[in-house]
Design an enzyme around this catalytic site. Structure first.
Site, PDB file in Angstrom:
ATOM      1  N   LYS A  91       0.849  -1.199   0.000  1.00 31.60           N
ATOM      2  CA  LYS A  91       0.000   0.000   0.000  1.00 31.60           C
ATOM      3  C   LYS A  91       0.869   1.227   0.000  1.00 31.60           C
ATOM      4  O   LYS A  91       2.017   1.221   0.463  1.00 31.60           O
ATOM      5  CB  LYS A  91      -0.952   0.019   1.204  1.00 31.60           C
ATOM      6  CG  LYS A  91      -0.290   0.020   2.587  1.00 31.60           C
ATOM      7  CD  LYS A  91       0.185   1.377   3.086  1.00 31.60           C
ATOM      8  CE  LYS A  91       0.731   1.298   4.510  1.00 31.60           C
ATOM      9  NZ  LYS A  91       1.436   2.539   4.927  1.00 31.60           N
ATOM     10  N   PRO A 107       9.845  -4.599   1.912  1.00 26.63           N
ATOM     11  CA  PRO A 107      10.823  -4.394   2.978  1.00 26.63           C
ATOM     12  C   PRO A 107      10.155  -4.162   4.331  1.00 26.63           C
ATOM     13  O   PRO A 107       9.097  -3.535   4.411  1.00 26.63           O
ATOM     14  CB  PRO A 107      11.575  -3.142   2.529  1.00 26.63           C
ATOM     15  CG  PRO A 107      10.572  -2.385   1.704  1.00 26.63           C
ATOM     16  CD  PRO A 107       9.779  -3.439   0.988  1.00 26.63           C
ATOM     17  N   LEU A 140       5.253   0.353   3.528  1.00 26.82           N
ATOM     18  CA  LEU A 140       4.403  -0.202   2.467  1.00 26.82           C
ATOM     19  C   LEU A 140       3.374  -1.195   2.991  1.00 26.82           C
ATOM     20  O   LEU A 140       2.639  -1.796   2.201  1.00 26.82           O
ATOM     21  CB  LEU A 140       5.276  -0.876   1.393  1.00 26.82           C
ATOM     22  CG  LEU A 140       6.313   0.027   0.705  1.00 26.82           C
ATOM     23  CD1 LEU A 140       7.097  -0.786  -0.324  1.00 26.82           C
ATOM     24  CD2 LEU A 140       5.660   1.232   0.051  1.00 26.82           C
ATOM     25  N   SER A 172       1.180  -5.960   7.677  1.00 30.48           N
ATOM     26  CA  SER A 172      -0.275  -5.817   7.759  1.00 30.48           C
ATOM     27  C   SER A 172      -0.958  -6.485   6.573  1.00 30.48           C
ATOM     28  O   SER A 172      -2.001  -7.129   6.713  1.00 30.48           O
ATOM     29  CB  SER A 172      -0.657  -4.336   7.802  1.00 30.48           C
ATOM     30  OG  SER A 172      -0.153  -3.722   8.971  1.00 30.48           O
ATOM     31  N   SER A 173      -0.370  -6.336   5.389  1.00 26.80           N
ATOM     32  CA  SER A 173      -0.932  -6.968   4.204  1.00 26.80           C
ATOM     33  C   SER A 173      -0.872  -8.486   4.311  1.00 26.80           C
ATOM     34  O   SER A 173      -1.825  -9.190   3.951  1.00 26.80           O
ATOM     35  CB  SER A 173      -0.189  -6.500   2.952  1.00 26.80           C
ATOM     36  OG  SER A 173      -0.797  -6.990   1.776  1.00 26.80           O
ATOM     37  N   ASP A 200      -3.152  -0.922  10.395  1.00 29.06           N
ATOM     38  CA  ASP A 200      -3.225  -0.924   8.940  1.00 29.06           C
ATOM     39  C   ASP A 200      -3.878  -2.175   8.368  1.00 29.06           C
ATOM     40  O   ASP A 200      -4.151  -2.238   7.168  1.00 29.06           O
ATOM     41  CB  ASP A 200      -1.812  -0.795   8.332  1.00 29.06           C
ATOM     42  CG  ASP A 200      -1.306   0.634   8.328  1.00 29.06           C
ATOM     43  OD1 ASP A 200      -2.098   1.550   8.627  1.00 29.06           O
ATOM     44  OD2 ASP A 200      -0.118   0.837   8.023  1.00 29.06           O
TER      45      ASP A 200
END
Length: 286
Positions: free
Chosen positions: A12, A95, A100, A104-105, A137
């Site tokens: 993100k 990283p 980014l 959380s993703s 996030d």
């Protein structure tokens, strides 16, 4: 034995990030716009029938028991009473300490994928609530659309964004989010904006000056990229980005970078690749 099934965990960007206040419990109140990219980690899952949840591969600096993927799977087990387990393999491209949203993703993809693979059928709101227990996030990745976010990042409204390709540079540092938010130099009183007033070329990142003072590598990457466009830092850093109207333009800029600068080019996504997994359970036998 069941085969592994692989799913993406996209990066993100925070197109802007304003710190507009602070709650009594110390958490900061934010306004931001999230956008996903067609670049990220890949998670592979193999369902077990004995309830064991484990990550199979080693990742430097991430103990399996603290891994957000493992924690997400176990939280989903506890919340639903599911007796199935899972083997998890994580291919890490994003990283750590990069802003980014990699961890959380990964957690959100675990919730979404296991919601389907374990045939749980939880709706999006329930998965977002579980995600918030893992990190601020995580809910936006479950929400699954470009979003205007408020609160600690959990109050989400869909937002329409113009198509764009992004040059993302990855400075060779990991920035600790907690340390940046704790800095006495951080601006915490930016005037809130209304979602209707947002446009992709407005706003700024309140954390950027603090990070640049502490990490000159981030300032250096920002300065180089700003020669080509409106470059900004994502989240609490360290990654920086600039958007372009076409893939060709983005790739030309990226190709001209100093060879010491690492990064990638990615297309902005309007929806998370697993957007349809909330509330949908597989009917086929595993």
């Amino acid at each position: 034995m069941n085969a592994f099934t692989s799913y993406p965990a996209p990066a993100k960007l925070n197109l802007f990030l304003h710190v507009v206040g602070r709650r009594s419990d110390g958490y900061h109140l934010l306004q931001t716009v999230f956008r996903f990219l067609d670049y990220g980690d890949t998670l592979s899952f193999r369902i077990r029938d004995d309830g064991v949840v484990q990550r199979l591969n080693n990742l430097a600096g991430v103990e399996p028991e603290r891994d957000l993927c493992v924690r997400a799977a176990r939280l989903l087990q506890q919340a639903t009473g599911c007796r199935l387990g899972v083997d998890i393999s994580l291919e890490k491209r994003l990283p750590m300490g990069g802003g980014l949203g990699g961890g959380s993703s990964d957690a959100a993809t675990t919730l979404l994928a296991l919601n389907r693979l374990w045939k749980l059928g939880l709706d999006r709101a329930a998965l977002q609530e579980l995600g918030l227990r893992l990190g601020a996030d995580v809910p936006v990745f479950v929400f699954g659309e470009s979003a205007f976010a408020e609160g600690v990042g959990e109050r989400l409204q869909p937002v329409s964004l113009p198509p764009a390709w992004y040059v993302v540079l990855v400075p060779p540092v990991a920035v600790p989010t907690a340390g940046i938010f704790a800095s006495p130099e951080l601006t915490r009183d930016t005037i809130p904006i209304k979602m209707s007033a947002f446009s992709a070329d407005r706003g700024h990142n309140d954390l950027e000056p603090v990070v640049c003072r502490s990490y000159p590598e981030v300032a250096e990457h920002l300065a180089w990229l700003r020669a080509f466009g409106d470059a900004r830092m994502s989240g609490s850093g360290a990654c920086v980005f600039a958007g372009f109207a076409t893939e060709d333009e983005a790739r030309r800029v990226f190709a001209s970078r100093p060879q010491s600068m690492k990064g990638f080019v990615a297309k902005g996504l309007d929806r998370h690749p697993l957007h349809g997994f909330a509330g949908i359970a597989e009917r086929e036998s595993l």
